[in-house]
Enzyme design. Structure first.
Site, mmCIF file in Angstrom:
data_model
loop_
_atom_site.group_PDB
_atom_site.id
_atom_site.type_symbol
_atom_site.label_atom_id
_atom_site.label_comp_id
_atom_site.label_asym_id
_atom_site.label_seq_id
_atom_site.Cartn_x
_atom_site.Cartn_y
_atom_site.Cartn_z
ATOM 1 N N CYS A 132 40.746 33.457 47.027
ATOM 2 C CA CYS A 132 40.029 32.760 45.962
ATOM 3 C C CYS A 132 40.628 31.364 45.796
ATOM 4 O O CYS A 132 41.843 31.210 45.718
ATOM 5 C CB CYS A 132 40.161 33.596 44.698
ATOM 6 S SG CYS A 132 40.524 32.683 43.228
ATOM 7 N N GLU A 133 39.768 30.355 45.759
ATOM 8 C CA GLU A 133 40.283 28.984 45.700
ATOM 9 C C GLU A 133 40.724 28.591 44.291
ATOM 10 O O GLU A 133 41.285 27.523 44.085
ATOM 11 C CB GLU A 133 39.237 27.994 46.223
ATOM 12 C CG GLU A 133 38.031 27.790 45.348
ATOM 13 C CD GLU A 133 37.009 26.848 45.988
ATOM 14 O OE1 GLU A 133 37.045 26.661 47.224
ATOM 15 O OE2 GLU A 133 36.183 26.306 45.243
ATOM 16 N N HIS A 134 40.466 29.444 43.324
ATOM 17 C CA HIS A 134 40.893 29.135 41.956
ATOM 18 C C HIS A 134 42.294 29.651 41.658
ATOM 19 O O HIS A 134 43.011 29.083 40.843
ATOM 20 C CB HIS A 134 39.899 29.721 40.947
ATOM 21 C CG HIS A 134 38.510 29.197 41.146
ATOM 22 N ND1 HIS A 134 37.399 29.986 41.138
ATOM 23 C CD2 HIS A 134 38.077 27.941 41.392
ATOM 24 C CE1 HIS A 134 36.324 29.250 41.362
ATOM 25 N NE2 HIS A 134 36.715 27.995 41.529
ATOM 26 N N HIS A 135 42.668 30.750 42.296
ATOM 27 C CA HIS A 135 43.989 31.335 42.021
ATOM 28 C C HIS A 135 44.835 31.536 43.279
ATOM 29 O O HIS A 135 45.979 31.942 43.189
ATOM 30 C CB HIS A 135 43.823 32.695 41.331
ATOM 31 C CG HIS A 135 43.066 32.623 40.049
ATOM 32 N ND1 HIS A 135 41.714 32.854 39.973
ATOM 33 C CD2 HIS A 135 43.473 32.302 38.799
ATOM 34 C CE1 HIS A 135 41.314 32.699 38.714
ATOM 35 N NE2 HIS A 135 42.354 32.353 37.982
ATOM 36 N N GLN A 173 33.238 33.297 46.705
ATOM 37 C CA GLN A 173 32.458 34.256 47.495
ATOM 38 C C GLN A 173 31.023 33.780 47.750
ATOM 39 O O GLN A 173 30.465 34.015 48.816
ATOM 40 C CB GLN A 173 32.458 35.615 46.789
ATOM 41 C CG GLN A 173 31.833 36.714 47.646
ATOM 42 C CD GLN A 173 31.994 38.084 47.046
ATOM 43 O OE1 GLN A 173 33.044 38.396 46.491
ATOM 44 N NE2 GLN A 173 30.979 38.912 47.163
ATOM 45 N N HIS A 201 38.287 40.991 44.143
ATOM 46 C CA HIS A 201 39.055 39.758 43.931
ATOM 47 C C HIS A 201 40.360 40.140 43.230
ATOM 48 O O HIS A 201 40.331 40.649 42.111
ATOM 49 C CB HIS A 201 38.261 38.783 43.063
ATOM 50 C CG HIS A 201 37.054 38.223 43.759
ATOM 51 N ND1 HIS A 201 36.813 36.874 43.861
ATOM 52 C CD2 HIS A 201 36.036 38.833 44.406
ATOM 53 C CE1 HIS A 201 35.693 36.680 44.535
ATOM 54 N NE2 HIS A 201 35.189 37.848 44.863
ATOM 55 N N CYS A 203 42.451 38.295 41.923
ATOM 56 C CA CYS A 203 42.687 37.508 40.699
ATOM 57 C C CYS A 203 42.045 38.186 39.493
ATOM 58 O O CYS A 203 42.459 37.956 38.360
ATOM 59 C CB CYS A 203 42.191 36.071 40.856
ATOM 60 S SG CYS A 203 40.434 35.929 41.186
HETATM 61 ZN ZN LIG Z 1 40.293 33.699 41.364
#
Ligand SMILES: [Zn+2]
Length: 240
Positions: A132-135, A173, A201, A203
């Site tokens: 995941c590119e956010h976490h 995703q 995910h 995260c």
């Molecule tokens: Zn994430």
């Protein structure tokens, strides 16, 4: 020398290398084409994304990750922790994010559809490991792919390779699903492609809401797969 220029930019005040630099500074570097500039379906990459060698990237990441560990209060002289910054840097560049680099895009050879097989081809339960590119935490799941041949077919394992290549980047995703479909359409020279991804995910499972049971399903249907009965046939094969 060129690498020095780059590093200054990276360490600069606003961290936006490229802004204050004239084009001359860019001479001698491989500049990726316009088609790699971020759009809604493409991974947002900097223009200078591949100016540094993998080895140079690993050196920088190693140093920065050492800083992170030390900031957290970890004693890097400890035997067990000593090698971690190097390990993490190698993992980022060579193992989990190699799909960022177009040089690693799988070479796909297509064959003539000699059997004149005209029905839907489904490859399901393709292992998917992304992040995941956010976490920067893992996305683990399965991809299911289907297509109708337009006269060309590809080796089945090539479908796995395409999924893997686009998964090995920091991702969301939805974008991953579209990127895989887009590549298959291009390679197979048809619009009749479907991609479904079902994944967990970490995260969501390990932090925040800490929901270990939920999974996320995304789908991209084009061409014939926009037809309800065709889509239902595909989903029946998946038994989702
Ligand atoms: Zn994430």
């Amino acid at each position: 020398m060129k690498e020095e220029i780059f590093l200054k930019g990276v360490n600069g005040k606003n961290g936006t290398y490229g802004k204050g630099h004239s084009k001359e500074n860019l001479n001698g570097y491989k500049i990726i084409g316009d088609n790699h500039i971020a759009t809604s379906t493409e991974t947002p990459l900097r223009k200078d994304a591949f100016r540094l060698s993998d080895e140079a990237k690993m050196r920088i990441i190693e140093e920065k990750f050492r800083d992170i560990m030390e900031t957290l209060g970890l004693d890097l002289t400890d035997d067990s922790l000593q090698g971690s910054p190097r390990r993490v840097s190698k993992m980022f560049v060579k193992e989990i994010f190699y799909g960022l680099n177009p040089a690693n895009r799988p070479e796909i050879s297509v064959f003539e559809n000699k059997f004149k097989y005209g029905e839907m081809l489904v490859e399901k339960n393709i292992s998917l490991n992304s992040f995941c590119e956010h976490h920067f935490l893992p996305i683990i799941g399965r991809a299911h792919v289907a297509y109708f041949s337009s006269g060309q077919v590809i080796g089945l394992s090539k479908i796995n390779r395409i999924v893997d290549y686009f998964a090995r980047r920091p991702q969301v995703q939805e974008r991953l699903t579209v990127q895989i479909a887009k590549e298959l359409k291009l390679v197979l020279n048809t619009d009749d492609v479907a991609v479904v991804i079902d994944s967990k995910h970490l995260c969501v499972a390990c932090r925040g809401i800490k929901d270990e049971m939920s999974s996320t399903v995304t789908a991209e249907y084009s061409g014939k797969f926009r037809d309800k009965s065709i889509r239902e046939e595909f989903l029946k094969y998946l038994d989702l």
